[in-house]
Scaffold this motif. Structure first.
Motif, PDB file in Angstrom:
ATOM      1  N   GLY A 101       0.758  -1.410   0.061  1.00 25.78           N
ATOM      2  CA  GLY A 101       0.021  -0.025   0.006  1.00 25.78           C
ATOM      3  C   GLY A 101       0.818   1.135   0.090  1.00 25.78           C
ATOM      4  N   ALA A 102       2.240   1.303  -0.340  1.00 27.16           N
ATOM      5  CA  ALA A 102       2.830   2.422  -0.132  1.00 27.16           C
ATOM      6  C   ALA A 102       2.695   3.215  -1.434  1.00 27.16           C
ATOM      7  CB  ALA A 102       4.186   2.050  -0.360  1.00 27.16           C
ATOM      8  N   SER A 103       2.652   4.513  -1.221  1.00 24.80           N
ATOM      9  CA  SER A 103       2.472   5.530  -2.700  1.00 24.80           C
ATOM     10  C   SER A 103       3.694   5.967  -3.122  1.00 24.80           C
ATOM     11  CB  SER A 103       1.540   6.601  -2.051  1.00 24.80           C
ATOM     12  OG  SER A 103       0.164   6.126  -1.310  1.00 24.80           O
ATOM     13  N   GLY A 104       4.641   5.903  -2.568  1.00 22.85           N
ATOM     14  CA  GLY A 104       6.021   6.197  -2.968  1.00 22.85           C
ATOM     15  C   GLY A 104       7.276   5.340  -2.490  1.00 22.85           C
ATOM     16  N   TYR A 105       8.566   5.734  -3.129  1.00 22.33           N
ATOM     17  CA  TYR A 105       9.666   4.978  -2.505  1.00 22.33           C
ATOM     18  C   TYR A 105      10.741   5.934  -2.838  1.00 22.33           C
ATOM     19  CZ  TYR A 105      12.896   1.116  -1.315  1.00 22.33           C
ATOM     20  OH  TYR A 105      13.960   0.551  -0.412  1.00 22.33           O
ATOM     21  N   LEU A 106      11.668   6.414  -1.810  1.00 28.95           N
ATOM     22  CA  LEU A 106      12.675   7.345  -1.932  1.00 28.95           C
ATOM     23  C   LEU A 106      13.941   6.501  -1.553  1.00 28.95           C
ATOM     24  CD1 LEU A 106      10.923  10.398  -0.505  1.00 28.95           C
ATOM     25  CD2 LEU A 106      11.005   9.976  -2.909  1.00 28.95           C
ATOM     26  N   THR A 107      15.098   6.987  -1.970  1.00 27.60           N
ATOM     27  CA  THR A 107      16.110   6.328  -1.685  1.00 27.60           C
ATOM     28  C   THR A 107      16.924   7.595  -0.752  1.00 27.60           C
ATOM     29  OG1 THR A 107      17.237   7.044  -3.947  1.00 27.60           O
ATOM     30  CG2 THR A 107      16.592   4.740  -3.375  1.00 27.60           C
ATOM     31  N   LYS A 108      17.467   7.290   0.317  1.00 30.47           N
ATOM     32  CA  LYS A 108      18.398   8.080   1.042  1.00 30.47           C
ATOM     33  C   LYS A 108      19.869   7.957   0.740  1.00 30.47           C
ATOM     34  CE  LYS A 108      17.171   7.781   5.618  1.00 30.47           C
ATOM     35  NZ  LYS A 108      17.246   6.830   7.126  1.00 30.47           N
ATOM     36  N   PRO A 109      20.369   9.190   0.994  1.00 27.94           N
ATOM     37  CA  PRO A 109      20.130  10.329   1.772  1.00 27.94           C
ATOM     38  C   PRO A 109      19.015  11.155   0.951  1.00 27.94           C
ATOM     39  CG  PRO A 109      22.305  10.825   1.027  1.00 27.94           C
ATOM     40  CD  PRO A 109      21.925   9.205   0.621  1.00 27.94           C
ATOM     41  N   LEU A 110      18.515  12.036   1.602  1.00 25.21           N
ATOM     42  CA  LEU A 110      17.190  12.880   0.988  1.00 25.21           C
ATOM     43  C   LEU A 110      17.551  14.176   1.253  1.00 25.21           C
ATOM     44  CD1 LEU A 110      13.641  11.555   2.392  1.00 25.21           C
ATOM     45  CD2 LEU A 110      14.851  11.466   0.061  1.00 25.21           C
ATOM     46  N   THR A 111      17.629  14.726   0.072  1.00 22.71           N
ATOM     47  CA  THR A 111      17.803  16.222   0.130  1.00 22.71           C
ATOM     48  C   THR A 111      16.516  17.203   0.303  1.00 22.71           C
ATOM     49  OG1 THR A 111      17.530  16.637  -2.343  1.00 22.71           O
ATOM     50  CG2 THR A 111      19.793  16.225  -1.402  1.00 22.71           C
ATOM     51  N   LYS A 112      16.326  18.285   0.694  1.00 25.65           N
ATOM     52  CA  LYS A 112      15.304  18.988   0.974  1.00 25.65           C
ATOM     53  C   LYS A 112      14.401  19.121  -0.302  1.00 25.65           C
ATOM     54  CE  LYS A 112      13.542  23.504   1.880  1.00 25.65           C
ATOM     55  NZ  LYS A 112      13.682  24.961   2.530  1.00 25.65           N
ATOM     56  N   GLU A 113      15.173  19.265  -1.393  1.00 25.95           N
ATOM     57  CA  GLU A 113      14.396  19.363  -2.801  1.00 25.95           C
ATOM     58  C   GLU A 113      13.864  18.041  -3.164  1.00 25.95           C
ATOM     59  OE1 GLU A 113      17.494  20.508  -2.063  1.00 25.95           O
ATOM     60  OE2 GLU A 113      17.032  22.580  -2.023  1.00 25.95           O
ATOM     61  N   ARG A 114      14.435  16.927  -3.055  1.00 27.74           N
ATOM     62  CA  ARG A 114      13.834  15.584  -3.472  1.00 27.74           C
ATOM     63  C   ARG A 114      12.744  15.421  -2.625  1.00 27.74           C
ATOM     64  NH1 ARG A 114      17.829  11.667  -2.312  1.00 27.74           N
ATOM     65  NH2 ARG A 114      16.376  10.143  -3.216  1.00 27.74           N
ATOM     66  N   LEU A 115      12.864  15.662  -1.289  1.00 29.67           N
ATOM     67  CA  LEU A 115      11.863  15.314  -0.433  1.00 29.67           C
ATOM     68  C   LEU A 115      10.517  15.970  -0.738  1.00 29.67           C
ATOM     69  CD1 LEU A 115      10.338  14.222   2.156  1.00 29.67           C
ATOM     70  CD2 LEU A 115      11.649  16.185   3.491  1.00 29.67           C
ATOM     71  N   PHE A 116      10.529  17.364  -0.757  1.00 29.94           N
ATOM     72  CA  PHE A 116       9.518  18.210  -1.311  1.00 29.94           C
ATOM     73  C   PHE A 116       8.748  17.856  -2.724  1.00 29.94           C
ATOM     74  CE2 PHE A 116      10.735  21.217   2.475  1.00 29.94           C
ATOM     75  CZ  PHE A 116      10.002  20.350   3.523  1.00 29.94           C
ATOM     76  N   ALA A 117       9.760  17.512  -3.451  1.00 24.19           N
ATOM     77  CA  ALA A 117       9.311  17.233  -4.765  1.00 24.19           C
ATOM     78  C   ALA A 117       8.397  15.901  -4.967  1.00 24.19           C
ATOM     79  CB  ALA A 117      10.523  16.953  -5.646  1.00 24.19           C
ATOM     80  N   ALA A 118       8.888  15.009  -4.030  1.00 24.75           N
ATOM     81  CA  ALA A 118       8.025  13.780  -3.747  1.00 24.75           C
ATOM     82  C   ALA A 118       6.791  14.021  -3.308  1.00 24.75           C
ATOM     83  CB  ALA A 118       8.965  12.823  -3.208  1.00 24.75           C
ATOM     84  N   VAL A 119       6.905  14.842  -2.212  1.00 22.95           N
ATOM     85  CA  VAL A 119       5.638  15.415  -1.292  1.00 22.95           C
ATOM     86  C   VAL A 119       4.600  15.877  -2.450  1.00 22.95           C
ATOM     87  CG1 VAL A 119       4.545  16.516   0.305  1.00 22.95           C
ATOM     88  CG2 VAL A 119       6.558  15.272   0.888  1.00 22.95           C
TER      89      VAL A 119
END
Length: 214
Positions: A101-119
């Motif tokens: 049921g996940a809606s997305g998957y991100l790889t770490k480390p996360l930058t601020k730009e990548r985090l908010f782009a995904a959100v």
């Protein structure tokens, strides 16, 4: 109707990352930090006051894993959007996360730009999939690999299904046509077929079974 700022809850048992997460939310008006939690249970205990709009959860956690936590979050709210994150860009993990049921998957480390782009992608489109994760998924489906074949036989079977002739396969793999013929005869034996057309039909059937099982 959605109200802003969107409240984002983060679950990460690496407490050294907490200052970084807090810094990301300091100067943004679109997103609010619901809280930073170390475990699934800790976040669930705080659902009573105000549930987050989006959850960002590490896969590997103490106690209930992030992926197993999906069941608990979706029980609370079946429309809850959950982003998984991990240092591992592993197809099995990605597949398991989406199946649960996940809606997305991100790889770490996360930058601020990548985090908010995904959100933002999650809020607008309901799913967030970064290029490296999408590439991993596509590659896993495109790469045909059959356990009963050797590595060379898998390479030849892949090229056969793409329409390569024996000579083209030999040129592609930098081997002699007789070597290609030897491997193809082994493939025929393993598939229990007697011709190229029968082999292609059998390979397509095997490929479909793999895709359906994925």
């Amino acid at each position: 109707m959605r109200t802003y700022p969107l409240q984002i809850a983060i679950i990460d048992n690496d407490e050294s990352l907490n200052p970084m997460y807090k810094l990301y939310f300091e100067d943004t008006v679109e997103y609010g930090l619901h809280g930073i939690y170390r475990t699934v249970h800790e976040l669930l205990s705080n659902f009573g006051r105000k549930a987050p709009d989006i959850i960002l959860s590490e896969v590997t956690l103490t106690g209930i894993s992030g992926i197993d936590g999906l069941e608990y979050f979706l029980r609370k709210d079946e429309d809850m959007k959950v982003l998984m994150m991990s240092c591992k860009n592993d197809f099995k993990l990605i597949k398991e996360a989406f199946k649960k049921g996940a809606s997305g998957y991100l790889t770490k480390p996360l930058t601020k730009e990548r985090l908010f782009a995904a959100v933002a992608a999650l809020d607008q489109h309901g799913v967030a999939l970064e290029h490296d994760v999408a590439k991993k998924i596509i590659h896993s489906f495109q790469t045909k690999s059959f356990d009963s074949f050797s590595r060379k036989e898998n390479q030849i079977a892949e090229l056969l299904t793409q329409g390569f002739t024996y000579k083209m396969i030999a040129d592609k793999l930098c081997v002699t046509p007789s070597a290609v013929n030897f491997h193809i005869q082994n493939i025929y034996v393993k598939l229990n077929v007697n011709s190229k057309s029968e082999a292609l039909e059998k390979l397509r059937e095997m490929e479909m079974r793999q895709l359906n099982a994925a």
